[in-house]
Motif scaffolding. Structure first.
Motif, short mmCIF file in Angstrom:
data_model
loop_
_atom_site.label_atom_id
_atom_site.label_comp_id
_atom_site.label_asym_id
_atom_site.label_seq_id
_atom_site.Cartn_x
_atom_site.Cartn_y
_atom_site.Cartn_z
N ASN A 253 -26.70 -75.42 27.33
CA ASN A 253 -27.23 -75.10 26.00
C ASN A 253 -28.68 -75.55 25.84
O ASN A 253 -29.60 -74.74 25.92
CB ASN A 253 -26.34 -75.67 24.89
CG ASN A 253 -25.83 -77.06 25.16
OD1 ASN A 253 -26.61 -77.98 25.45
ND2 ASN A 253 -24.51 -77.26 25.05
N LYS A 254 -28.92 -76.82 25.63
CA LYS A 254 -30.28 -77.30 25.38
C LYS A 254 -31.20 -77.02 26.55
O LYS A 254 -32.39 -76.74 26.36
CB LYS A 254 -30.27 -78.80 25.07
CG LYS A 254 -29.44 -79.20 23.86
CD LYS A 254 -29.96 -78.53 22.60
CE LYS A 254 -29.14 -78.98 21.38
NZ LYS A 254 -29.58 -78.30 20.13
N GLY A 255 -30.66 -77.07 27.75
CA GLY A 255 -31.47 -76.75 28.92
C GLY A 255 -31.92 -75.30 28.94
O GLY A 255 -32.97 -74.97 29.49
N LEU A 256 -31.13 -74.41 28.32
CA LEU A 256 -31.50 -73.01 28.25
C LEU A 256 -32.61 -72.78 27.22
O LEU A 256 -33.53 -71.99 27.47
CB LEU A 256 -30.28 -72.16 27.89
CG LEU A 256 -29.17 -72.10 28.95
CD1 LEU A 256 -27.93 -71.41 28.40
CD2 LEU A 256 -29.67 -71.37 30.20
N THR A 257 -32.53 -73.45 26.09
CA THR A 257 -33.60 -73.30 25.10
C THR A 257 -34.93 -73.82 25.64
O THR A 257 -36.00 -73.35 25.23
CB THR A 257 -33.25 -74.03 23.79
OG1 THR A 257 -33.06 -75.44 24.07
CG2 THR A 257 -31.97 -73.48 23.18
N ALA A 258 -34.87 -74.76 26.56
CA ALA A 258 -36.10 -75.30 27.14
C ALA A 258 -36.79 -74.27 28.04
O ALA A 258 -37.98 -74.43 28.36
CB ALA A 258 -35.79 -76.56 27.95
N GLN A 259 -36.08 -73.21 28.42
CA GLN A 259 -36.66 -72.15 29.25
C GLN A 259 -37.11 -70.96 28.42
O GLN A 259 -37.26 -69.84 28.93
CB GLN A 259 -35.64 -71.69 30.30
CG GLN A 259 -35.12 -72.80 31.19
CD GLN A 259 -34.06 -72.31 32.16
OE1 GLN A 259 -34.17 -71.25 32.77
NE2 GLN A 259 -32.98 -73.10 32.31
N CYS A 260 -37.34 -71.17 27.13
CA CYS A 260 -37.58 -70.08 26.20
C CYS A 260 -38.93 -69.39 26.38
O CYS A 260 -39.13 -68.27 25.92
CB CYS A 260 -37.46 -70.59 24.77
SG CYS A 260 -38.59 -71.96 24.39
N GLY A 261 -39.88 -70.04 27.05
CA GLY A 261 -41.25 -69.54 27.08
C GLY A 261 -41.39 -68.10 27.51
O GLY A 261 -42.10 -67.31 26.88
#
Length: 623
Positions: A253-261
């Motif tokens: 979850n949070k690790g995926l939002t960190a790849q949002c760029g």
């Protein structure tokens, strides 16, 4: 050709099996991702597809049995003969009539079709044979293309003539074999053009219509089941029904939002849409509670709300409902526009299933008390096989059949897929925020009778958007906001247009559902729908069964055939009817269609999140 040779050649082949229609199976019908509406044109999901088998008929070498020596009739033979002679002639006639009525023999050019209907299997079986040796015969087999994209494994040994649709001048003679062409993931059989073959075509059409009726019946039965889970409670009532939130490793979850760029190539910085707990940046021009929320932000929005739910428990033994905060939609987005293998796309989903299977709660009810919230449409998680590169196969995994999946667009024939509203731009924090917005839009000056915010789909000829745009631009009663030129990039432009309109056209886009449907409802604009799968078969917990209370339906086939002018049709709706529909939308539906602020304190109203969780608790309490 002697009839004996014809029978011998036909005996080499078994009938082309249609197979049991998966539309009639309400348990689990794996649908593959319709790439573009279809996601395809979803109406196509109701129609059967065609397979083509090429039969290479040749003379069959049959062994001539040895002539038997005549024998004297035995005593048993004599008795049997006497009994047969006593069978009434009327009974024999009845048998012959039954056989004749259940089969059809059609000669079409150089091809003989013998078709037998089976009431038990509700299917039609046909044997086809050539009236000349070695004649190759294309055999269209009715099946469900939207369920099974595994076409015939037989080699196609001949190229057949393709007939342009609606072209009478180019129709070949009666000796031209059928052909099957693929368009938008639907297989179309082009039948012979002669009176006899029109009968065949009518028979296939009747069969397809019956399948459509059966499919719709299954969908409606599932929606009734979903509605039976609706809670009567207006507030969260725990009563021993705790919600356990799994502490997943950050990579889910949070690790995926960190790849949002760089998730979406045409958006410079997708991360800004995930700020403010995924609500996005505020829009002060529209008022309090308005944000630039992205349509794929549902997963983190829901997660934030569950973490603060009053029924949340921290001991899994006290829980009735288990929430799995996996951001599957963002998992798809991070790979969707990159050249990676399907194994890479599926890896995180497979890791998740392994992780859950190692936890004690999962096997207790075989996952039935677990819920996933997925912020993309169901088709994106239903890649049927590796021949396609679209999406993942998360929801095709056996382990994922029992859990409840909440999606912005459900797969209509999976009972554990439940549609919940797309996130809109409005996230009220208090009851007053809701009331203030209701008063604003009920008093809004609606200077446009009709509006449409969207763009044409030139690559999808069956899409009705081009027709609607033409009708809209030709009328002073309709206002068009062309999204192809970037006019829809700013939420303010869309919401202001909808606030000034009586009706908002909502044709299918890349999939049947549209976020714009909820934007129009939140703006007090009556949505005009053209496909029942856009809303009617999607959101049983948030929209009423009586869709005439809040929408107008115009069949898209009528629009495609230009049998109706949509703007003129809407001009016929009386002002009083429009006003009654708007008041129902604003005062009855609107609060339950929006997701409140993560710190919202709604008491008078139930928002979309509260309605969803209350119904989930009602559902798992019956396990």
């Amino acid at each position: 050709m002697p009839i004996e040779q014809l029978r011998a050649s036909m005996s080499k082949y078994s009938p082309p099996l249609f197979g049991k229609s998966k539309l009639s199976n309400s348990a689990a019908t794996p649908l593959t991702r319709k790439p573009t509406t279809k996601p395809c044109n979803i109406q196509q999901s109701l129609f059967s597809s065609s397979k083509m088998a090429v039969a290479d008929l040749s003379k069959k070498n049959s062994k001539i049995p040895k002539r038997l020596e005549p024998k004297e009739p035995s005593f048993f033979d004599s008795i049997l003969t006497k009994l047969l002679y006593r069978v009434p002639l009327a009974l024999l006639l009845l048998i012959l009539v039954f056989l004749w009525s259940s089969s059809t023999t059609i000669i079409s050019g150089n091809i003989l079709h013998v078709c037998v209907s089976s009431r038990k299997l509700n299917n039609l079986y046909c044997l086809s044979a050539g009236t000349q040796p070695n004649l190759k015969i294309p055999i269209p087999v009715i099946n469900n293309s939207f369920i099974n994209h595994q076409y015939s494994n037989l080699d196609i040994k001949q190229t057949y003539a393709v007939l342009p649709e609606n072209s009478k001048n180019d129709i070949p003679n009666h000796e031209t074999p059928v052909t099957i062409v693929s368009e938008n993931d639907q297989m179309h059989a082009v039948l012979f053009e002669n009176p006899v073959d029109r009968i065949v075509e009518k028979g296939i059409t009747k069969y397809m219509n019956e399948e459509v009726a059966n499919a719709v019946k299954v969908v409606e039965e599932q929606l009734q089941l979903h509605r039976s889970w609706v809670s009567n409670s207006k507030q969260a009532t725990c009563n021993g029904r705790g919600i356990y939130v799994y502490e997943l490793p950050p990579r889910f979850n949070k690790g995926l939002t960190a790849q949002c760029g760089d998730m979406i190539p045409w958006i410079d910085d997708f991360c800004k849409y995930l700020s403010n707990e995924a609500l996005g940046e505020p829009i002060p021009e529209l008022g309090k509670g308005w944000y630039r929320t992205h349509q794929y932000s549902l997963e983190p929005i829901f997660h934030s709300r569950v973490l603060k739910h009053p029924c949340r428990v921290y001991n899994e033994n006290e829980a009735k409902l288990f929430y799995v905060p996996y951001y599957g939609g963002l998992d798809i987005l991070r790979w969707h526009f990159k050249n990676v293998s399907n194994d890479v796309k599926d890896s995180l989903a497979l890791d998740l299933v392994k992780w859950l299977e190692s936890r004690t709660p999962w096997p207790r009810n075989s996952g039935k008390d677990h819920v996933f919230v997925l912020g993309k449409i169901s088709w994106d998680f239903r890649r049927f096989d590796n021949s396609s590169s679209w999406g993942t196969r998360l929801l095709e995994l056996n382990q994922m059949q029992n859990p409840i999946k909440l999606l912005i667009e459900r797969q209509p024939w999976h009972v554990n897929d439940i549609g919940i509203p797309h996130p809109t731009h409005f996230h009220p924090q208090s009851d007053n925020d809701v009331v203030d917005w209701q008063l604003k839009i009920i008093r809004s000056n609606r200077k446009n009778l009709v509006s449409f915010a969207g763009a044409a789909r030139p690559g999808a000829p069956d899409n009705i958007r081009s027709t609607l745009i033409k009708q809209c631009t030709n009328s002073v009663e309709c206002q068009l906001l062309n999204c192809s030129s970037g006019g829809c990039d700013e939420p303010e432009s869309i919401i202001e247009l909808f606030m000034e309109s009586e009706f908002c056209l909502q044709p299918p886009g890349d999939s049947p559902t549209r976020k714009s449907v909820f934007d129009s409802l939140v703006s007090g604009c009556i949505p005009v729908l053209f496909d029942p799968f856009t809303a009617y078969y999607q959101y049983p917990w948030h929209l009423p069964q009586d869709h005439e209370k809040y929408s107008v339906f115009i069949d898209k086939e009528e629009v495609r055939e230009v049998n109706v002018n949509v703007v003129e049709k809407l001009m016929e709706v009386p002002a009083m009817v429009r006003e009654d529909m708007r008041r129902y939308i604003v005062y009855e539906l609107l609060p339950g269609l929006v997701y409140g602020d993560p710190n919202s304190e709604l008491e008078k109203f139930q928002d979309a999140f509260t309605i969803t969780v209350n119904n989930l608790l009602e559902r798992v309490s019956r396990l």
